[in-house]
Enzyme design. Structure first.
Site, short mmCIF file in Angstrom:
data_model
loop_
_atom_site.label_atom_id
_atom_site.label_comp_id
_atom_site.label_asym_id
_atom_site.label_seq_id
_atom_site.Cartn_x
_atom_site.Cartn_y
_atom_site.Cartn_z
N GLY A 227 0.79 -1.24 0.00
CA GLY A 227 0.00 0.00 0.00
C GLY A 227 0.82 1.28 0.00
N PRO A 271 4.43 -4.89 -1.13
CA PRO A 271 4.30 -3.67 -1.91
C PRO A 271 4.16 -3.96 -3.41
CG PRO A 271 6.58 -4.00 -1.26
CD PRO A 271 5.80 -5.11 -0.62
N ARG A 273 2.58 -1.07 -6.04
CA ARG A 273 2.66 0.23 -6.71
C ARG A 273 4.00 0.93 -6.46
NH1 ARG A 273 -1.99 3.26 -7.38
NH2 ARG A 273 -2.92 2.00 -5.73
N ARG A 309 -7.43 3.76 -14.66
CA ARG A 309 -7.44 4.32 -13.30
C ARG A 309 -8.18 5.66 -13.20
NH1 ARG A 309 -3.65 5.72 -10.52
NH2 ARG A 309 -4.37 4.76 -8.63
N CYS A 343 -15.64 4.70 -27.14
CA CYS A 343 -16.98 5.21 -27.34
C CYS A 343 -17.72 5.39 -26.00
CB CYS A 343 -17.72 4.23 -28.25
SG CYS A 343 -19.26 4.88 -28.82
N GLU A 344 -17.19 6.23 -25.16
CA GLU A 344 -17.80 6.54 -23.86
C GLU A 344 -17.43 7.98 -23.53
OE1 GLU A 344 -18.54 4.15 -20.87
OE2 GLU A 344 -18.20 2.26 -21.95
N TYR A 372 -0.78 -0.96 -12.13
CA TYR A 372 -2.21 -1.01 -12.46
C TYR A 372 -2.50 -0.27 -13.77
CZ TYR A 372 -2.21 -2.24 -7.52
OH TYR A 372 -1.94 -2.83 -6.31
N1 LLP Z 1 -1.47 -7.21 -1.14
C1 LLP Z 1 -2.79 -7.38 -1.31
C2 LLP Z 1 -3.47 -8.48 -0.61
C3 LLP Z 1 -3.50 -6.51 -2.15
O1 LLP Z 1 -4.82 -6.69 -2.30
C4 LLP Z 1 -2.82 -5.47 -2.82
C5 LLP Z 1 -3.55 -4.57 -3.72
C6 LLP Z 1 -1.44 -5.35 -2.62
C7 LLP Z 1 -0.79 -6.22 -1.77
C8 LLP Z 1 -0.59 -4.30 -3.31
O2 LLP Z 1 -0.96 -3.01 -2.99
P1 LLP Z 1 -0.07 -1.75 -3.46
O3 LLP Z 1 1.24 -1.80 -2.71
O4 LLP Z 1 0.12 -1.84 -4.91
O5 LLP Z 1 -0.87 -0.54 -3.08
N2 LLP Z 1 -6.20 -0.95 -8.93
C9 LLP Z 1 -6.05 -0.03 -7.82
C10 LLP Z 1 -5.34 -0.62 -6.65
C11 LLP Z 1 -5.97 -1.92 -6.17
C12 LLP Z 1 -5.16 -2.57 -5.09
C13 LLP Z 1 -5.60 -3.96 -4.83
N3 LLP Z 1 -4.80 -4.65 -3.90
C14 LLP Z 1 -5.35 1.22 -8.34
O6 LLP Z 1 -5.06 1.30 -9.53
O7 LLP Z 1 -5.12 2.16 -7.57
#
Ligand code: LLP
Length: 415
Positions: A227, A271, A273, A309, A343-344, A372
């Protein structure tokens, strides 16, 4: 900062125009130096503890990037059998993959078990299912610490309003089911949400977690989730996630816990993102600049099928305009909505954005698209998913995924 891509020499030995000419438009472009730098940062979060960082493949599952993660010593977390399959193809051994399952069939659970991957379950019924198919087995349970965080309600994955995890008050039932099937709970895991720049809720959630840990006497690991945020407003000066202070505070929290309890487990994080967002940009072209009832539009090939996104979460991505090989940073500005070719009417990459005056054939560069981005692409409107290119450490551009072909659109039909 006037131009991120110029400051970091993102495109190596090329201009964005040259890349589009060579590989077509739109195009995802990644930078190896930046991605490896971020991988090294997460690999070193807890140098004084037994620790692994699991790259969350849902952010970007390009095989080249996964192989880099493997080389940099990261493990991975998977969310589906498909992700397990791809991770294996990238060379990850089974014990470097963690399957964070959510509402899966017996078949999917078995797929992970047969692959030798540790599974986490995130509800009591799924724990029962695990017990039925793998009595005496080892697993992890995903707990919901009651604290969440994230950039949008759709990406907050813990707290009192989400489908994820087992609530702390249900831990006694977890233990009962585990006893019934002679299960060994060797891990507990959580993920509170995606994209926070303030790490306070993450540390809070860990504090809750350390208390829950006391209920499990066979623990081998604890996984705190991912996150960590990316500065999506970097052109306006937004600062990076404060990894250095986070590391210090986390180290102290965990060292104190180890001292107090005399326990020593493997700590993990997930992690995604933070590792790949900044190391990827999306290039497209301005084909049409027009005014409709007082609103100005830059019409591009960056449709919502290529990057969803902004449409899904109202997410902000900084936009740079390139002309004649250079970012346009001086001169007059105007307010535009940068839109795609789908087309949106919601097909808007950047709404009412102040940009340098845009001309047809300018290159539009969308920043922080490495996470993402491609992984959420689709063939909506039967558009082709773009190619992906890596600018390697020598500044050369290497094709790491080819663009879809029209034939790909009919693959899978029997006709
Ligand atoms: N671990 C689990 C169990 C997760 O569900 C996620 C993301 C992560 C790790 C990785 O999270 P990160 O470090 O990338 O924040 N599509 C959305 C984000 C959805 C996140 C889903 N889970 C976006 O584009 O912001």
């Amino acid at each position: 900062m006037e131009s991120y891509t110029q400051d970091v020499q993102f495109f190596g030995n090329y201009t964005p125009e040259e890349l589009l000419k060579k590989f077509g438009s739109p195009l995802y472009v990644y930078n190896e130096k930046i991605i490896r730098r971020q991988m090294k940062r997460v690999a070193g979060i807890l140098p004084n503890h037994r620790f692994t960082s699991n790259f969350s493949i849902k952010t970007n599952s390009n095989l080249t990037i996964l192989k880099m993660a493997n080389e940099e010593g990261l493990n991975c977390d998977a969310m589906s059998p498909g992700e397990i399959f791809v991770l294996k193809k990238a060379g990850f051994p089974s014990d470097h993959i963690f399957y964070v399952s959510n509402n899966v069939s017996e078949e999917e659970m078995k797929y992970a078990l047969d692959a030798g991957v540790v599974v986490s379950v995130d509800s009591l019924p799924q724990l029962e299912m695990f017990g039925r198919i793998c009595p005496g087995g080892k697993l992890s349970v995903r707990l919901n610490p009651g604290v969440g965080a994230g950039h949008h309600e759709k990406v907050v994955t813990a707290g009192k309003k989400t489908k994820f995890g087992i609530a702390a008050q249900d831990i006694p039932q977890v233990l009962e089911i585990a006893k019934k099937y002679d299960l060994h709970i060797i891990g507990i895991n959580q993920h509170i949400g995606s994209l926070f720049m303030d790490y306070t809720p993450y540390l809070e959630a860990i504090k809750h977690f350390l208390i829950y840990a006391e209920s499990f006497d066979e623990l081998e690991f604890m996984d705190f989730g991912g996150g960590f945020g990316t500065p999506y407003h970097k052109l306006a000066g937004e600062q990076e996630f404060d990894m250095e202070n986070f590391k210090v505070e986390l180290d102290k929290l965990l060292s104190d816990w180890k001292k107090e309890t005399g326990k020593d487990v493997l700590f993990k994080m997930e992690p995604g993102r933070y590792i790949v967002a900044e190391g990827g940009v999306l290039l497209g072209q301005a084909y049409s600049v027009k005014e409709n009832y007082g609103h100005k539009y830059v019409g591009t090939d960056i449709g919502m099928n290529v990057l969803i996104r902004p449409e899904l979460y109202d997410s902000w991505h900084d936009v740079e305009i390139y002309r004649d090989g250079k970012p346009v940073v001086d001169g007059p500005k105007d307010i535009y909505s940068v839109v795609g070719n789908i087309c949106e009417s919601g097909d808007i990459v950047a709404k009412d954005r102040e940009l340098p005056v845009v001309k047809e054939n300018d290159v539009v560069c969308v920043l922080d698209a490495g996470a993402y981005g491609y992984s959420m692409c689709s063939n909506y409107n039967n558009r082709l998913r773009p190619a992906e290119v890596m600018i390697n450490n020598q500044g050369e551009a290497v094709l790491i995924r080819r663009r879809d072909t029209y034939e790909d659109l009919v693959r899978g039909f029997e006709v």
